[in-house]
Write an enzyme that holds these catalytic residues in place. Structure first.
Site, mmCIF file in Angstrom:
data_model
loop_
_atom_site.group_PDB
_atom_site.id
_atom_site.type_symbol
_atom_site.label_atom_id
_atom_site.label_comp_id
_atom_site.label_asym_id
_atom_site.label_seq_id
_atom_site.Cartn_x
_atom_site.Cartn_y
_atom_site.Cartn_z
ATOM 1 C CB CYS A 42 -0.925 -0.018 1.207
ATOM 2 S SG CYS A 42 -2.009 1.392 1.275
ATOM 3 C CE1 TYR A 178 -7.391 -1.122 -6.485
ATOM 4 C CE2 TYR A 178 -8.102 -3.401 -6.547
ATOM 5 C CZ TYR A 178 -7.311 -2.416 -6.001
ATOM 6 O OH TYR A 178 -6.449 -2.704 -4.984
HETATM 7 P P1 FAD Z 1 1.359 -6.101 1.869
HETATM 8 O O1 FAD Z 1 1.039 -4.695 2.123
HETATM 9 O O2 FAD Z 1 1.571 -6.529 0.463
HETATM 10 O O3 FAD Z 1 2.675 -6.429 2.722
HETATM 11 C C1 FAD Z 1 3.325 -7.651 2.629
HETATM 12 C C2 FAD Z 1 4.788 -7.422 2.973
HETATM 13 O O4 FAD Z 1 5.410 -8.681 3.178
HETATM 14 C C3 FAD Z 1 5.566 -6.748 1.855
HETATM 15 O O5 FAD Z 1 6.234 -5.623 2.363
HETATM 16 C C4 FAD Z 1 6.562 -7.817 1.384
HETATM 17 O O6 FAD Z 1 7.793 -7.273 0.978
HETATM 18 C C5 FAD Z 1 6.717 -8.635 2.641
HETATM 19 N N1 FAD Z 1 7.133 -10.027 2.424
HETATM 20 C C6 FAD Z 1 6.583 -10.922 1.560
HETATM 21 N N2 FAD Z 1 7.166 -12.127 1.719
HETATM 22 C C7 FAD Z 1 8.080 -11.985 2.713
HETATM 23 C C8 FAD Z 1 8.979 -12.905 3.351
HETATM 24 N N3 FAD Z 1 9.016 -14.195 3.016
HETATM 25 N N4 FAD Z 1 9.781 -12.427 4.330
HETATM 26 C C9 FAD Z 1 9.755 -11.099 4.686
HETATM 27 N N5 FAD Z 1 8.914 -10.224 4.131
HETATM 28 C C10 FAD Z 1 8.076 -10.668 3.155
HETATM 29 N N6 FAD Z 1 -6.003 -1.103 -1.351
HETATM 30 C C11 FAD Z 1 -6.861 -0.157 -0.912
HETATM 31 O O7 FAD Z 1 -7.493 -0.335 0.121
HETATM 32 N N7 FAD Z 1 -7.027 1.018 -1.611
HETATM 33 C C12 FAD Z 1 -6.343 1.280 -2.748
HETATM 34 O O8 FAD Z 1 -6.512 2.345 -3.340
HETATM 35 C C13 FAD Z 1 -5.425 0.313 -3.216
HETATM 36 N N8 FAD Z 1 -4.705 0.548 -4.326
HETATM 37 C C14 FAD Z 1 -3.789 -0.371 -4.740
HETATM 38 C C15 FAD Z 1 -3.054 -0.102 -5.875
HETATM 39 C C16 FAD Z 1 -2.129 -1.004 -6.338
HETATM 40 C C17 FAD Z 1 -1.328 -0.689 -7.564
HETATM 41 C C18 FAD Z 1 -1.934 -2.223 -5.623
HETATM 42 C C19 FAD Z 1 -0.929 -3.233 -6.114
HETATM 43 C C20 FAD Z 1 -2.669 -2.509 -4.494
HETATM 44 C C21 FAD Z 1 -3.607 -1.587 -4.038
HETATM 45 N N9 FAD Z 1 -4.386 -1.827 -2.904
HETATM 46 C C22 FAD Z 1 -5.280 -0.889 -2.479
HETATM 47 C C23 FAD Z 1 -4.292 -3.115 -2.173
HETATM 48 C C24 FAD Z 1 -3.443 -2.982 -0.925
HETATM 49 O O9 FAD Z 1 -2.170 -2.477 -1.258
HETATM 50 C C25 FAD Z 1 -3.310 -4.345 -0.265
HETATM 51 O O10 FAD Z 1 -4.592 -4.876 -0.027
HETATM 52 C C26 FAD Z 1 -2.573 -4.270 1.078
HETATM 53 O O11 FAD Z 1 -1.302 -3.705 0.925
HETATM 54 C C27 FAD Z 1 -2.460 -5.671 1.694
HETATM 55 O O12 FAD Z 1 -1.730 -5.604 2.892
HETATM 56 P P2 FAD Z 1 -0.977 -6.879 3.422
HETATM 57 O O13 FAD Z 1 -0.494 -6.565 4.795
HETATM 58 O O14 FAD Z 1 -1.793 -8.083 3.242
HETATM 59 O O15 FAD Z 1 0.282 -7.090 2.448
#
Ligand code: FAD
Length: 464
Positions: A42, A178
């Site tokens: 994000c 989206y």
């Molecule tokens: P993430 O934020 O993806 O974090 C996972 C982390 O784990 C990453 O930093 C990665 O490097 C780390 N990682 C992975 N594997 C390992 C490992 N084995 N060891 C150590 N670290 C690791 N959502 C919205 O609500 N509004 C929006 O407008 C929106 N726009 C978006 C636009 C784009 C282009 C994208 C791609 C996504 C968007 N999203 C949006 C979705 C949102 O970014 C995700 O839903 C959110 O970031 C998910 O959070 P998370 O904690 O699951 O994972």
């Protein structure tokens, strides 16, 4: 039995950071491993940089529309490297804040990859084995890579879009979700000749069909070339850029080809199957309502579980996990009625059921629909129309879904979401006084339904 940590979080994104901080606040000894940058998708390569670019793309409209209100604007020029550099500064600032928050909460940050090595063990990239009473997998998702056509290696994903050294003059975006639609819209706004190729019949699958049709029309009015039922066949290098060939025989020249064809959960090589953690067909971690996996000491939140892949949902899941497992109070996240926005220009805001979903239920329902030109476009002379649609249960008057296309739809739907979540009826909407003159007053002034659909036998939704 003693462990190195009470909680080990893999991934410092939206869900992981929140879970780590809250668990530490409950007194747990917490470590988080991050292989890239703190903040996750994000902050680093998702919502935040994208929204900054969306803002950038909208100034062009303001400059044009201002003339109708009496302004004379000199020649406006856009500089891509300035936008990218300023965006990078803001993202570094946010990353610093996340790091500070974790530091203040006494969460140990381990800047390397971690994998699961057993029900209570993780292995770091440098070989260190760490034990933890509870492990949280919050590794998020990753753009699905395109491999099934010649020249796929010449294309880029959303990750690279944020760091291109120059603004592409011509861009082909492949995908209809989206992320694809937002990038196509914002790049068109920045002056890039943009073509959107989508293999399905209409963009934004899963959204209300009026929203999909209305938005397509508005994007086309703004010069975006939207081509549905088009599959990419090949990409090749030309002297000046790239040539995209489609299965229908179209040939489109481009400087960049963005593949935004979906995201996959980040579970590959994490040692999950070996640890006995159940995955679904897409590779997402299967969890119960408490985010617990098939291994009781291991939990998972956010995109890696492929429930609703949005930042606020990942944050809520991480928070609920920490409160439940370390704070002594069981919190279950309610995944119903999540309001969402699509940051195209014009924007989409939506909460609740689509009309197809309401129809599939079989009960009687009313549709309130209005399309109109917002006041701000009158003097500006912009030929943009807003869409507002309310779906109402004709038996108990409950508002089942609200769908908006137009300026500030994302802001509006956040607030409408409260009313819908509280179970508001159409009578509640009607009883609310309008704020005049606004565009959103239309939501409380639509009196007669544009359509009434009587109850009918339920048909399978796949037949729709
Ligand atoms: P993430 O934020 O993806 O974090 C996972 C982390 O784990 C990453 O930093 C990665 O490097 C780390 N990682 C992975 N594997 C390992 C490992 N084995 N060891 C150590 N670290 C690791 N959502 C919205 O609500 N509004 C929006 O407008 C929106 N726009 C978006 C636009 C784009 C282009 C994208 C791609 C996504 C968007 N999203 C949006 C979705 C949102 O970014 C995700 O839903 C959110 O970031 C998910 O959070 P998370 O904690 O699951 O994972």
């Amino acid at each position: 039995m003693s462990f190195d940590y009470d909680l080990f979080v893999i991934g410092a994104g939206s869900g992981g950071v929140r879970a780590a901080r809250i668990a530490a606040g409950h007194g747990a000894r917490v470590a988080v491993a991050e292989e890239s940058r703190i903040g996750g998708t994000c902050v680093i390569r998702g919502c935040v940089p994208k929204k900054l670019m969306v803002y950038a793309s909208r100034f062009a409209d303001e400059f044009v529309d201002a003339t109708g209100f009496g302004w004379t604007i000199g020649e406006a020029r856009f500089d891509w490297p300035t936008l990218i550099a300023n965006k990078d500064i803001e993202i570094a600032r946010l990353e610093g804040l996340y790091r500070q928050t974790l530091g203040r909460a006494n969460v140990a940050i381990l800047p390397q990859r971690a994998v699961v090595a057993g029900p209570n063990a993780v292995r770091l990239a440098d070989g260190t084995l760490i034990s933890a009473r509870v492990i949280l997998i919050a590794t998020g998702g990753w753009p699905q890579s395109a491999r099934d056509f010649p020249g796929a290696e010449l294309t880029i994903s959303s990750n690279e879009m944020f760091d291109l050294p120059a603004r592409p003059r011509r861009l082909v975006v492949v995908g209809g979700g989206y992320i694809a639609v937002e990038f196509a819209s914002l790049m068109a706004g920045l002056g890039t000749e943009t073509t959107l190729l989508y293999r399905g019949e209409q963009i934004l699958r899963g959204f209300d069909r009026d929203v999909r049709n209305h938005l397509t029309g508005e994007l086309e009015k703004r010069g975006l070339d939207v081509r549905c039922r088009e599959r990419i066949k090949a990409v090749s290098r030309m002297t000046d850029g790239l040539l995209v060939e489609t299965e229908n025989g179209a040939r489109i020249e481009a400087d960049q080809v963005l593949m935004a064809i979906g995201r996959v959960p980040n579970t590959a090589g994490l040692g999950l199957a070996e640890a006995g953690i159940r995955l679904d067909a897409k590779g997402a971690i299967v969890v119960d309502a408490a985010s617990q996996t098939s291994v009781p000491s291991i939990y998972a939140v956010g995109d890696v579980t492929d429930r609703i892949n949005l930042t606020p949902v990942a944050i809520r899941e991480g928070h609920a996990f920490a409160d439940s497992v370390f704070g002594g109070r069981g919190v279950i996240v309610d995944h119903r009625l999540v309001p969402t926005a699509v940051f195209t220009t014009p924007e989409v805001g939506t909460v609740g059921m689509t009309e197809d979903e309401v129809a599939a239920k079989g009960g009687a329902y009313d549709v309130y629909r209005s399309t109109f030109r917002a006041m701000r476009h009158t003097l500006g002379g912009r030929n943009e129309r807003m869409l507002m649609k309310i779906l109402v249960d004709a038996v108990d008057d409950r508002v089942l879904g609200v769908h908006i296309v137009g300026a500030d739809a994302g802001e509006m739907i956040q607030l409408i979401g409260i009313a819908v979540k509280m179970g508001a009826t159409k009578a509640d909407f009607d009883a609310t006084m309008a704020v005049h003159p606004t565009a959103s007053e239309e939501l409380v002034t639509m009196r007669s339904p544009s359509e009434h659909h009587p109850a009918r036998a339920v048909i399978a939704s796949h037949a729709l």
